[in-house]
Design a protein around this motif. Structure first.
Motif, short mmCIF file in Angstrom:
data_model
loop_
_atom_site.label_atom_id
_atom_site.label_comp_id
_atom_site.label_asym_id
_atom_site.label_seq_id
_atom_site.Cartn_x
_atom_site.Cartn_y
_atom_site.Cartn_z
N LEU A 1 -3.61 6.29 -13.43
CA LEU A 1 -3.59 7.69 -13.82
C LEU A 1 -2.65 8.52 -12.95
CD1 LEU A 1 -7.38 8.24 -14.49
CD2 LEU A 1 -5.54 8.82 -16.07
N ALA A 2 -2.55 8.12 -11.68
CA ALA A 2 -1.75 8.90 -10.75
C ALA A 2 -0.28 8.48 -10.76
CB ALA A 2 -2.32 8.74 -9.34
N GLY A 3 0.06 7.51 -11.61
CA GLY A 3 1.45 7.08 -11.67
C GLY A 3 1.86 6.23 -10.48
N ILE A 4 0.89 5.67 -9.77
CA ILE A 4 1.20 4.77 -8.66
C ILE A 4 1.39 3.35 -9.19
CG2 ILE A 4 0.29 3.76 -6.52
CD1 ILE A 4 -1.28 6.40 -6.15
N LEU A 5 0.56 2.99 -10.14
CA LEU A 5 0.67 1.69 -10.81
C LEU A 5 1.08 1.92 -12.25
CD1 LEU A 5 -2.52 -0.43 -9.96
CD2 LEU A 5 -0.15 -1.02 -9.44
N ARG A 6 1.89 0.99 -12.76
CA ARG A 6 2.25 1.05 -14.17
C ARG A 6 1.33 0.10 -14.94
NH1 ARG A 6 7.40 3.15 -15.85
NH2 ARG A 6 8.50 2.78 -13.91
N PRO A 7 0.60 0.59 -15.92
CA PRO A 7 -0.27 -0.32 -16.68
C PRO A 7 0.55 -1.25 -17.57
CG PRO A 7 -0.30 1.88 -17.64
CD PRO A 7 0.52 1.98 -16.38
N ASP A 8 0.00 -2.39 -17.94
CA ASP A 8 0.68 -3.31 -18.85
C ASP A 8 0.71 -2.75 -20.26
OD1 ASP A 8 0.58 -4.87 -16.60
OD2 ASP A 8 -1.12 -6.07 -17.30
N GLN A 9 -0.34 -2.03 -20.58
CA GLN A 9 -0.46 -1.44 -21.92
C GLN A 9 -1.14 -0.09 -21.81
OE1 GLN A 9 -2.64 -3.67 -24.89
NE2 GLN A 9 -1.38 -5.48 -24.46
N GLY A 10 -0.89 0.75 -22.80
CA GLY A 10 -1.57 2.04 -22.84
C GLY A 10 -0.68 3.16 -22.34
N SER A 11 -1.15 4.38 -22.53
CA SER A 11 -0.36 5.53 -22.13
C SER A 11 -1.13 6.42 -21.17
CB SER A 11 0.03 6.34 -23.37
OG SER A 11 -1.15 6.85 -23.98
N VAL A 12 -0.38 7.11 -20.33
CA VAL A 12 -0.96 8.11 -19.42
C VAL A 12 -0.16 9.39 -19.61
CG1 VAL A 12 -1.42 8.73 -17.03
CG2 VAL A 12 -1.58 6.34 -17.73
N ILE A 13 -0.75 10.35 -20.28
CA ILE A 13 -0.02 11.57 -20.59
C ILE A 13 -0.44 12.69 -19.66
CG2 ILE A 13 0.59 13.22 -22.42
CD1 ILE A 13 1.28 10.42 -23.25
N GLY B 1 1.97 16.41 -21.45
CA GLY B 1 2.96 16.05 -22.46
C GLY B 1 3.91 14.93 -22.09
N GLN B 2 3.93 14.53 -20.81
CA GLN B 2 4.85 13.47 -20.40
C GLN B 2 4.09 12.17 -20.23
OE1 GLN B 2 6.18 15.55 -16.76
NE2 GLN B 2 8.22 14.87 -17.36
N ASP B 3 4.68 11.07 -20.71
CA ASP B 3 4.04 9.77 -20.52
C ASP B 3 4.51 9.16 -19.20
OD1 ASP B 3 2.94 7.26 -20.58
OD2 ASP B 3 3.38 6.93 -22.71
N LEU B 4 3.58 9.07 -18.25
CA LEU B 4 3.93 8.55 -16.92
C LEU B 4 4.35 7.09 -16.96
CD1 LEU B 4 1.20 9.98 -14.50
CD2 LEU B 4 3.28 11.04 -15.39
N THR B 5 3.89 6.36 -17.99
CA THR B 5 4.18 4.93 -18.01
C THR B 5 5.63 4.66 -18.38
OG1 THR B 5 3.53 4.66 -20.32
CG2 THR B 5 1.81 4.41 -18.68
N THR B 6 6.30 5.62 -18.99
CA THR B 6 7.70 5.39 -19.36
C THR B 6 8.65 6.24 -18.52
OG1 THR B 6 7.49 7.05 -21.10
CG2 THR B 6 7.14 4.76 -21.73
N LEU B 7 8.07 7.05 -17.65
CA LEU B 7 8.89 7.93 -16.80
C LEU B 7 9.60 7.09 -15.73
CD1 LEU B 7 8.91 11.01 -17.17
CD2 LEU B 7 7.35 11.15 -15.22
#
Ligand SMILES: Nc1ncnc2c1ncn2[C@@H]1O[C@H](COP(=O)(O)OP(=O)(O)OP(=O)(O)O)[C@@H](O)[C@H]1O
Ligand SMILES: [Mg+2]
Lengths: 239, 186
Positions: A61-73, A76-82
């Motif tokens: 959730l904090a953008g420290i780890l990137r999940p393998d699947q799913g989104s963290v918005i 409005g911004q998706d942290l997983t693709t940032l």
């Protein structure tokens, strides 16, 4: 294996929404279909057995780890693709962190530690020190301002760490077992100040804890079990 | 603690005589102080009157011990309802909570759901006490803390029980003959 649909979350009001998170470490499935949503100013406790995935959820959730699947918005911004640089800027400017261990820089004084996040944002030294001092006062540790982390007690260290997490007025505070054991007046003071500040500034808190007395400072709780989130209010009744 | 629902749950495994039911009950839920026969038959009479059990067979002869009881659909629904309803948090709940968890496991219902539901209920009260403490004076503080510590102890026990559900289910797998169509799961 059939995958249940991700739990729909109230994203209209949410400041941070994670949906369908999955995270593996080698063979270990740490998170699987984990979903959670935080409204602005909301304090959500994350509970669950040891090893169930609470910290992993917080890190995703904090953008420290990137999940393998799913989104963290986040707004409005998706942290997983940032990109990494953008994510770390976001973490520095929008998020606050309180972890249980080793978070203060040992070479700096407590005041410098608390002022550090502001200095990294190029706040002038005098202004940064003034705000850091104010924050130390709120947590009743202004008298250790000139000392280094190695020279103060564990409880005082926790308070200084909370001051540092709050000084930038983050929108979301991530706290992983922030008080250690709560069997002390220190733990209570930390929680009271943390939650009061969040209420005042309409910051949200994700509060990972296994202690019910800590969770009692939240607005609602989410339970993580075997990497899955469970919102007790929407979970099926015993049947 | 509700003896009625516990009887109903035990009867889900199959019809039993009153004395058999008493023995099963004492063994699982009341080994320290066995229940009186009078209490057993009073409870069964009440369940019968409300249509939660029915007479499955009556053997020749006199007296209540000749009757065999079976749970009705309404009886099963009553157990469902009891297990699905969290208990009002109270420092002396242990006994009821223990009975609910064991009964859920014995009858193949979800003990995890039950525990989650109860946690929510406990936390609701704990939030109230925490709030009252924040707005109160030192006396409020002490009184609320007393409640908070007790409720927390309950919950710790619940968490530990939740962590041990698989072991508990294994322990409770019927060795004494009675089996149901339901499977025991956590
Ligand atoms: N960096 C890592 N590398 C390998 N495995 C990991 C890593 N981080 C977590 N895990 C594994 O993922 C699972 C979930 O771990 P996590 O730290 O999220 O649990 P937790 O709920 O925070 O537990 P605790 O209450 O003990 O802190 C565990 O099985 C853990 O061993
Ligand atoms: Mg953890």
């Amino acid at each position: 294996m059939t995958a249940p649909a991700p739990v729909p979350v109230p994203s209209a009001r949410a400041i941070l929404t994670a949906t369908g998170l999955r995270k593996t470490f080698g063979q270990t499935l740490a998170l699987d279909h984990a979903s959670i949503s935080l409204a602005p100013g909301e304090i959500v406790a994350v509970m669950g057995p040891s090893g169930s995935g609470k910290s992993t959820l917080l890190h995703c959730l904090a953008g420290i780890l990137r999940p393998d699947q799913g989104s963290v918005i986040y707004q409005g911004q998706d942290l997983t693709t940032l990109r990494d640089a953008a994510r770390s800027t976001l973490r520095r400017t929008q998020f606050g962190f309180i972890f249980q261990f080793g978070q203060l820089v040992p070479e700096l004084t407590c005041l410098e530690n608390v002022a550090l996040p502001l200095r990294m944002e190029r706040v002038p030294r005098a202004e940064a020190n003034r705000r850091a001092t104010e924050e130390l006062q709120r947590l009743a540790v202004e008298d250790v301002a000139g000392q280094r982390p190695g020279e103060i007690s564990g409880g005082q260290g926790q308070r200084v760490a909370v001051a540092r997490a709050l000084v930038t007025r983050p929108r979301v505070i991530f706290a992983d077992e922030p008080t250690g054991a709560l069997d002390s007046l220190n733990g209570e003071l930390v929680l009271r100040q943390l939650t009061a500040t969040a209420r005042e500034t309409r910051a949200s808190i994700l509060l990972v804890t296994h202690e019910a007395r800590v969770a009692a400072y939240s607005d609602r709780e989410i339970v993580v079990r075997d990497g899955r989130t469970r919102d007790p209010l929407t979970a099926g009744a015993a049947a | 603690m509700s003896m009625g629902q516990t009887f109903l749950g035990l009867l889900e495994a199959g019809p039993r005589h009153g004395y058999d039911l008493k023995r099963a009950y004492d063994e699982r839920f009341s080994h320290i102080r066995p229940v009186h026969f009078g209490q057993v038959y009073a409870t069964l009479a009440r369940l019968l009157k409300h249509g939660l059990v029915e007479l499955d067979a009556v053997e020749a002869g006199e007296g209540p011990e000749r009757k065999r009881y079976a749970v009705t659909e309404a009886g099963v629904a009553d157990v469902d309802h009891w297990l699905a309803r969290p208990e009002a948090p109270d420092p002396y709940l242990q006994n009821t909570l223990y009975t609910k968890v064991v009964l859920a496991l014995l009858t193949g219902r979800s003990a995890t759901d039950l525990l989650d539901l109860q946690r929510t209920e406990h936390l609701r009260l704990m939030r109230e006490l925490t709030q009252r403490k924040a707005n109160g004076d030192l006396i409020d503080h002490l009184i609320c803390d007393h409640g908070l510590f007790h409720l927390e102890a309950d919950l710790r026990w619940l968490e530990l029980t939740a962590a041990r559900l698989d072991d508990l289910a294994a322990t409770l797998t019927p060795a004494g003959g009675t089996t149901t169509g339901r499977t025991i799961r956590a």
